[in-house]
Every structure is written in C-alpha cells, then in structure tokens.
Design a protein around this motif. Sequence first.
Motif, mmCIF file in Angstrom:
data_model
loop_
_atom_site.group_PDB
_atom_site.id
_atom_site.type_symbol
_atom_site.label_atom_id
_atom_site.label_comp_id
_atom_site.label_asym_id
_atom_site.label_seq_id
_atom_site.Cartn_x
_atom_site.Cartn_y
_atom_site.Cartn_z
ATOM 1 N N GLY A 46 20.149 40.658 103.571
ATOM 2 C CA GLY A 46 18.976 41.468 103.903
ATOM 3 C C GLY A 46 19.179 42.927 103.551
ATOM 4 N N LEU A 47 20.375 43.440 103.808
ATOM 5 C CA LEU A 47 20.678 44.833 103.476
ATOM 6 C C LEU A 47 20.627 45.074 101.972
ATOM 7 C CD1 LEU A 47 23.596 45.479 105.986
ATOM 8 C CD2 LEU A 47 21.478 46.803 105.856
ATOM 9 N N VAL A 48 21.146 44.125 101.194
ATOM 10 C CA VAL A 48 21.120 44.257 99.726
ATOM 11 C C VAL A 48 19.681 44.474 99.246
ATOM 12 C CG1 VAL A 48 21.405 42.953 97.578
ATOM 13 C CG2 VAL A 48 23.265 43.020 99.252
ATOM 14 N N LEU A 49 18.742 43.743 99.841
ATOM 15 C CA LEU A 49 17.332 43.877 99.453
ATOM 16 C C LEU A 49 16.737 45.215 99.880
ATOM 17 C CD1 LEU A 49 16.060 40.276 100.348
ATOM 18 C CD2 LEU A 49 16.662 41.171 98.088
ATOM 19 N N GLN A 50 17.337 45.836 100.912
ATOM 20 C CA GLN A 50 16.831 47.115 101.422
ATOM 21 C C GLN A 50 17.401 48.318 100.678
ATOM 22 O OE1 GLN A 50 14.565 47.298 104.080
ATOM 23 N NE2 GLN A 50 14.496 45.068 103.951
ATOM 24 N N VAL A 51 18.464 48.114 99.909
ATOM 25 C CA VAL A 51 19.114 49.233 99.199
ATOM 26 C C VAL A 51 18.251 49.634 98.004
ATOM 27 C CG1 VAL A 51 21.137 49.927 97.850
ATOM 28 C CG2 VAL A 51 21.440 48.651 99.969
ATOM 29 N N LYS A 52 17.468 50.703 98.193
ATOM 30 C CA LYS A 52 16.568 51.210 97.154
ATOM 31 C C LYS A 52 16.557 52.735 97.214
ATOM 32 C CE LYS A 52 13.519 47.188 97.592
ATOM 33 N NZ LYS A 52 12.214 46.716 98.081
ATOM 34 N N PRO A 53 16.274 53.409 96.105
ATOM 35 C CA PRO A 53 16.158 54.870 96.148
ATOM 36 C C PRO A 53 15.128 55.291 97.203
ATOM 37 C CG PRO A 53 16.194 54.112 93.869
ATOM 38 C CD PRO A 53 16.098 52.888 94.720
ATOM 39 N N GLY A 54 15.506 56.263 98.043
ATOM 40 C CA GLY A 54 14.615 56.727 99.104
ATOM 41 C C GLY A 54 14.898 56.113 100.455
ATOM 42 N N LEU A 142 25.257 48.856 93.465
ATOM 43 C CA LEU A 142 24.615 50.076 92.982
ATOM 44 C C LEU A 142 23.184 50.137 93.490
ATOM 45 C CD1 LEU A 142 25.811 50.274 89.261
ATOM 46 C CD2 LEU A 142 26.653 51.577 91.211
ATOM 47 N N CYS A 143 22.725 51.337 93.809
ATOM 48 C CA CYS A 143 21.340 51.541 94.220
ATOM 49 C C CYS A 143 20.470 51.709 92.969
ATOM 50 C CB CYS A 143 21.246 52.785 95.098
ATOM 51 S SG CYS A 143 19.573 53.165 95.666
ATOM 52 N N GLY A 144 19.309 51.090 92.986
ATOM 53 C CA GLY A 144 18.400 51.201 91.845
ATOM 54 C C GLY A 144 18.505 50.007 90.916
#
Length: 393
Positions: A46-54, A142-144
Amino acid sequence: MADQPKVQTDEEVERSDEEVELDISNSDVCTKYREAGKIANLALQGLVLQVKPGAKVLDLCKFGDMVITKKCGTIYQKKVKGKAIDKGVAFPTCVSVNECVCHNSPLESDANIDVLKDGDMVKLDVGCYVDGYIAVAAHTMLCGEQPSLDNPLLGSQADVLHAAHVACEVAQKLLRPGNTNSQVTKAIHKVAEDFNVRACSGVLSHRMKRFVIDGNKVILLREETDQKVEDFCFELNEVYSIDVAMSTGDGKPKEMQSRTTIFKRSVDKNYMLKMRSSRTLFNEVNAKFPALPFTLRALEDERQARMGVVECLKHELIHPYPVLFEKKGDHIAHFKFTVLLLPSGPTRITGLKFEAETIKSDKILSDDINAIMSLASKKKKKKPKKKVAPDAA
C-alpha cells in the motif's frame, strides 16, 4: 522409603504451560508469524502505491500504521481463556528519504514535514505482530516514474540497490542450522566490496521471539572495532529479522537535527520519575507498549509525551531509535525481511520483489558470492519409492 511424586495443582500446571516458549515447530505459532507477515507485506504494498511526488512523509507513516491496525482488527477476533489476542504495529512505519538511512517517522507537531519529490530514493519500513509473534519488512524505491526495460536504472543508485538485494539473498541462504552469524557478516562485507559500496555500521539483524523484536542473538551488518557480538550458530525453528542497509558513502550514518520519535521500554530499568508529564507518559507506555517499539504519535497527548520523554530518556527507562543520516548526495538502499528457519530450509515471509530486470548494475560478483548464491534455498523433497508388487503365487 522413596519420596512420593509431588502433585501439581491446576494453577501450577497452567502457569508452567504459559512459561513454555513455543517456537515455529508449533503450527499455531507458525501461522501467526505468517499472518503478521501477510499484513506487513500488505502495508508495504500500500505504501509503494502512495509514494508519489507531493506526498507527505507524515501521511505515509500514518497510512502504514493504519493499514496494519485495521487489518489486525479483522483476524483472531475470538478471545482465548477470556483474553483478547494482542496484535498490531510491531514497529512504527518509517519513511526515510535520500541520505536519511532509517527511523524517520515524524510527528504532527513537526514544523518541517518532508514532501516527496520526483527522483527521491525512498525507504519504507513496517512491522506487525499477532499474539506477540513479529514480522518486519523494509523496501527501497524511487519516487516518480519507475525504471523500465526501455529505461532501466543505471549507475551508483543501481549498484547500491543490487548490493542490498544480493546481501539479503546471501544472508537468507546462509541462515541454516550450523552456520554462524560471523559467516553472514563476512559474506555481506564481500558483497559490498563487489559492488563498491559500504554496509552501514550500526545496522543489526536479530533473532526474534514472542514480544521480543531485538533478541540476544545478533548479526552485525558490518564489523567495527568498537562493536562486538558473541559468535553463535543458527538453530532450527528460530526466527530472524534480516536488516540490510548499503550506502554509496562511507557507511557511517550519524544523528542530525531530526527529532527522535520512536522509542522502546527498557524492561530492566526502574526509576521514580519526578515530573508529572514523565509519569503520565511512562504509565501509558507500560499499559500500551510494554515490550515493543512505539512512536510518540501513538500516545494520547503528543505535546505532553514530548515533554515527558526527556526525563525517561535521562534515566534510561526507554531506549531511543534515532534518525540516522549519511552525507548529502549519498544513496542508501534499505531492505528488511523476516525469515523462519524451517526444516525445509530458510523461508522468507516478508519483503517485496526486487525488479532486477529494470535495475542494471555492471558490477561482477566474486566467485565466493556466486557460490553462495547458487545454493538451493529449499531442501528438495524426496520422492517416495515406488512399492514393488509382490510376485504372484
């Protein structure tokens, strides 16, 4: 005349039964470890899916803890001998970015909350327990935009990620009855050399038991002159958390200005606290978190907890998990998994897949490490011999 055998009362029998330490040879214990592992992995996914710029680091930490708490509420709901089965967060969710190595789990009151940016290297760290049986996991990403077959990740970031991944594989393969902790430490050192990175000092892997996240059997990630541990052999039916952090820097992370927010009760220490806020904090910790790590964010009054923690730390009633950093610009990869030493071989119950196809390193493994990597993780099951029909009379 021979002594008559002493007859135990029902109360004594029940007490002695409770004192027996159950290990994973007990199917119920093994199931609870696996259930905790499933929930830890679910939180990590779930956290992997939440890792986004911003995305805010604080929000991610709260999300990870929330997933674990909610999911734990759906299992083992029946009471046993009138008691509810204790379950929940075994280690507060941490989100450590770029040169930050570990233990970053900010509070609501923190003034500067990190916001993820495109290209950030993000370390996610979670833990869950069911009836005291603990499963932990950590993953680096990595984010993004993610690396792909057409656009793979290259260079030092790829090297450090591969090094951490290979070190995890090597550790798991060496985690067999009869092998020693020093064998694992030396092999990890060799992996770091192969990839021209450094293992982070102070990172420890532990044997885990019921309600014990950091048991006395310790595997050093990196040997240091000022840090020694006793040599020991692994044994069947033990459980270990394997913690690997690799760095492109010198591998000697330090504390910075970031506030420590994660602590654990020191069960062997006692002191009559003077401050009211300290006593309130300590009483709440004893009631809610008597054995496992906790974040100040999980306490009823965060402001009062921040005040009370100072006196508790001064008298060593609680143990801190400080936020650690390498130098700015260094790349750190962190992976953690839980492994059961079963008769069939060392079995990993947490951790996400490493995308080796999209993370390309040009480093070549040494013969020593290749030999370990070629070891089978599982014992092959022997096929039963076919019974030969007796000759007809």
